[in-house]
Design a protein around this motif. Structure first.
Motif, short mmCIF file in Angstrom:
data_model
loop_
_atom_site.label_atom_id
_atom_site.label_comp_id
_atom_site.label_asym_id
_atom_site.label_seq_id
_atom_site.Cartn_x
_atom_site.Cartn_y
_atom_site.Cartn_z
N TYR A 1 15.25 19.76 -14.04
CA TYR A 1 15.90 19.11 -15.18
C TYR A 1 15.56 17.62 -15.21
O TYR A 1 15.79 16.92 -14.22
CB TYR A 1 17.41 19.29 -15.12
N ASP B 1 24.58 26.18 -20.31
CA ASP B 1 24.32 24.92 -19.60
C ASP B 1 24.40 23.71 -20.51
O ASP B 1 24.97 22.67 -20.15
CB ASP B 1 22.93 24.97 -18.94
N ASP B 2 23.81 23.79 -21.71
CA ASP B 2 23.77 22.62 -22.58
C ASP B 2 25.16 22.22 -23.05
O ASP B 2 25.48 21.02 -23.16
CB ASP B 2 22.84 22.86 -23.77
N GLU C 1 29.04 15.15 -19.33
CA GLU C 1 28.45 13.83 -19.51
C GLU C 1 29.32 12.89 -20.33
O GLU C 1 28.98 11.72 -20.50
CB GLU C 1 27.05 13.96 -20.12
N LEU D 1 26.99 20.67 -19.98
CA LEU D 1 26.50 19.31 -19.75
C LEU D 1 27.07 18.34 -20.78
O LEU D 1 27.42 17.21 -20.45
CB LEU D 1 24.97 19.27 -19.82
N ASN D 2 27.15 18.78 -22.03
CA ASN D 2 27.69 17.93 -23.08
C ASN D 2 29.12 17.51 -22.76
O ASN D 2 29.53 16.37 -23.02
CB ASN D 2 27.64 18.65 -24.42
N SER E 1 21.57 15.09 -17.43
CA SER E 1 20.49 14.40 -18.15
C SER E 1 20.76 12.90 -18.27
O SER E 1 19.86 12.12 -18.52
CB SER E 1 20.31 15.00 -19.55
N HIS F 1 17.16 11.93 -18.69
CA HIS F 1 16.80 11.19 -19.89
C HIS F 1 17.21 9.72 -19.79
O HIS F 1 16.53 8.85 -20.33
CB HIS F 1 17.45 11.84 -21.12
#
Length: 513
Positions: free
Chosen positions: A138, A58-59, A66, A62-63, A91, A141
């Motif tokens: 989630y 997931d991370d 995004e 997402l990177n 995020s 940010h």
């Protein structure tokens, strides 16, 4: 990564396509063909056949996502069932009206219909992204919104308020634009001011959760700004462009969290920073008042101050010792817009209380016809100074030109009243480590004399860096690298006055200001 090209909306206004429809049927089998697919998106579509990207953690996923614009983020949801959930785990949610406007080099060519379409799409995007996140574990940010003041504003604000109330949002930002961006009339300022306060009163919870707020072209009533400071308790950054409470009005700032304040133009007689215990940065860009543009009260953490102004005949010369009032800043920028110098030289004794911690000094857009001897009073009053940057040029994009120079309010002598004598005849500075000179070097003799004066005072200075003049977006065609002939000529001119132990460097500017 660039955004995809915008769809042609003019041919069928009754059936306007919106990319946010794809989020409503994100299980569809193909990416909508109404818009060109960006190269990144094209690769994703190809990869989706064997679903290699969807196997990423997931991370990492997402990177990747995004880094896309919000439109392409929406379109990724059609790639697979897992990609459909992407909006719910983002995020960073950045929704900007500018992403949905026709691409013009001049934003003033936008039509009222263009602005309504952009704002409507911002509303659709906001609802589609944020409402689909209901119940998501989630956190967001960063939630950054840019939209126009209009009928859709309240609905956008209410959607954001609901997200702030029901989800974890670390930082929320509003940039609120007006339909007329430059040279608003008095009546337009008043109308926009009333529209904004109506919007503000309808969405107090949204504004109460903001960390950053950027406003433009608002003339508010006396209670407007006090109400903003009272409701926006989490505010850390505030930018005001052509905002005020009327000609010669007083803005009083009392806020427990505000760390950065930007004031651009406006008709304030003075900004009184009465109580801002966390303020670290203050920027004043063009002030019309005759006297000191701001007054510092309790600002114990203030470190960085930037003042930009075109001085006219009615402006008094500012005494920095009085203006900064023992703030003990570490970074100071003064921009004179290639017009009259508006600071008054002072002695070391007067400046030491405000300059004893100053480590970085930027003197920007000093006109080429000005003598530079006066600048030494700043070096004399700042014993801790480590970096001195000076830009000498006649920047035609900003200075007063043509027939306007004949107006009686325009100062004809740009360096009048700058007499200065050092505190001692053998004045020495022991901490200056870097001297950078930017310019077109038309007045090379003045720059050489200035460098010689600095080197004679700064006993530990070993390097001088000479840069070609930076450019703005209007004169960016002038950005060029040094030629061998230019560096040879300047090295020769400087070597006639500068000791051999001081090295002369010619770095590439590498940026457009």
């Amino acid at each position: 990564l660039r955004h995809s090209a915008q769809p042609d909306l003019s041919s069928a206004p009754a059936k306007r396509w919106s990319p946010w429809q794809s989020l409503e049927f994100a299980g569809g089998q193909q990416v909508p063909r109404h818009r060109k697919t960006s190269p990144v998106m094209a690769n994703m579509v190809e990869d989706s056949q064997d679903d290699r990207l969807s196997k990423l953690p997931d991370d990492v996923l997402l990177n990747i996502v995004e880094r896309l614009g919000i439109v392409d983020v929406a379109r990724t949801t059609v790639l697979s069932r897992r990609w459909k959930q992407i909006p719910a785990i983002l995020s960073k949610v950045v929704i900007l009206a500018g992403s949905f406007e026709p691409k013009h080099e001049d934003w003033s060519k936008l039509t009222p219909d263009d602005i309504v379409r952009a704002n409507t799409t911002v509303l659709e995007a906001t609802r589609s992204i944020l409402e689909r996140r209901a119940g998501s574990l989630y956190p967001i940010h960063l939630l950054r919104m840019q939209f126009y003041l209009g009928d859709e504003s309240i609905l956008i604000g209410q959607t954001v308020a609901n997200a702030i109330a029901t989800q974890k949002v670390d930082s929320a930002e509003f940039t609120i634009l007006t339909k007329v961006r430059k040279k608003c009339t008095k009546n337009e300022l008043l109308i926009y001011g009333k529209q904004f306060m109506s919007f503000f009163d309808s969405c107090p919870n949204a504004f109460g959760g903001l960390a950053r707020l950027t406003l433009e072209n608002l003339r508010l009533g006396e209670s407007g700004f006090p109400k903003i400071f009272s409701i926006c308790k989490q505010l850390e950054f505030l930018s005001l462009y052509e905002c005020d409470m009327g000609i010669k009005s007083l803005l009083e700032v009392e806020h427990p969290q505000l760390s950065e304040l930007v004031i651009v133009c406006g008709r304030f007689e003075r900004v009184d920073l009465k109580w801002a215990p966390k303020l670290t940065k203050l920027k004043f860009n063009v002030f019309r008042c005759r006297d000191d543009p701001f007054c510092l009260g309790y600002v114990p953490l203030l470190q960085t101050v930037s003042i930009i102004n075109v001085a006219f005949t009615w402006h008094k010369m500012l005494k920095l010792s009085e203006l900064l009032d023992k703030a003990a800043i570490s970074n100071l920028s003064l921009d004179f817009k290639s017009e009259k110098i508006w600071v008054k030289p002072e002695g070391r004794r007067q400046l030491l209380p405000v300059f004893h911690k100053l480590s970085i000094l930027n003197l920007i857009n000093i006109a080429e016809e000005c003598d530079l001897t006066w600048t030494m009073f700043l070096l004399d009053g700042a014993p801790s100074l480590k970096e001195l940057h000076i830009l000498v040029r006649n920047h035609l994009c900003e200075m007063v030109t043509g027939k306007r120079r004949e107006l009686p309010v325009v100062c004809k002598e740009k360096d009048k009243g700058l007499e200065w004598e050092p505190s001692t005849s053998d004045f020495k500075h022991h901490n200056l480590a870097g001297l950078s000179i930017y310019g077109r070097f038309h007045a090379v003799d003045k720059l050489v004399r200035f460098a010689r004066n600095v080197v004679e005072a700064a006993v530990n200075l070993e390097d001088i860096r000479l840069y070609k003049s930076p450019v703005c977006v209007r004169c960016k065609y002038m950005l060029q690298e040094w030629t061998f002939e230019e560096t040879s000529w300047l090295r020769y001119e400087f070597s006639k006055e500068i000791p051999s132990h001081v090295r002369i460097h010619f770095p590439s500017l590498g940026q457009v200001f």
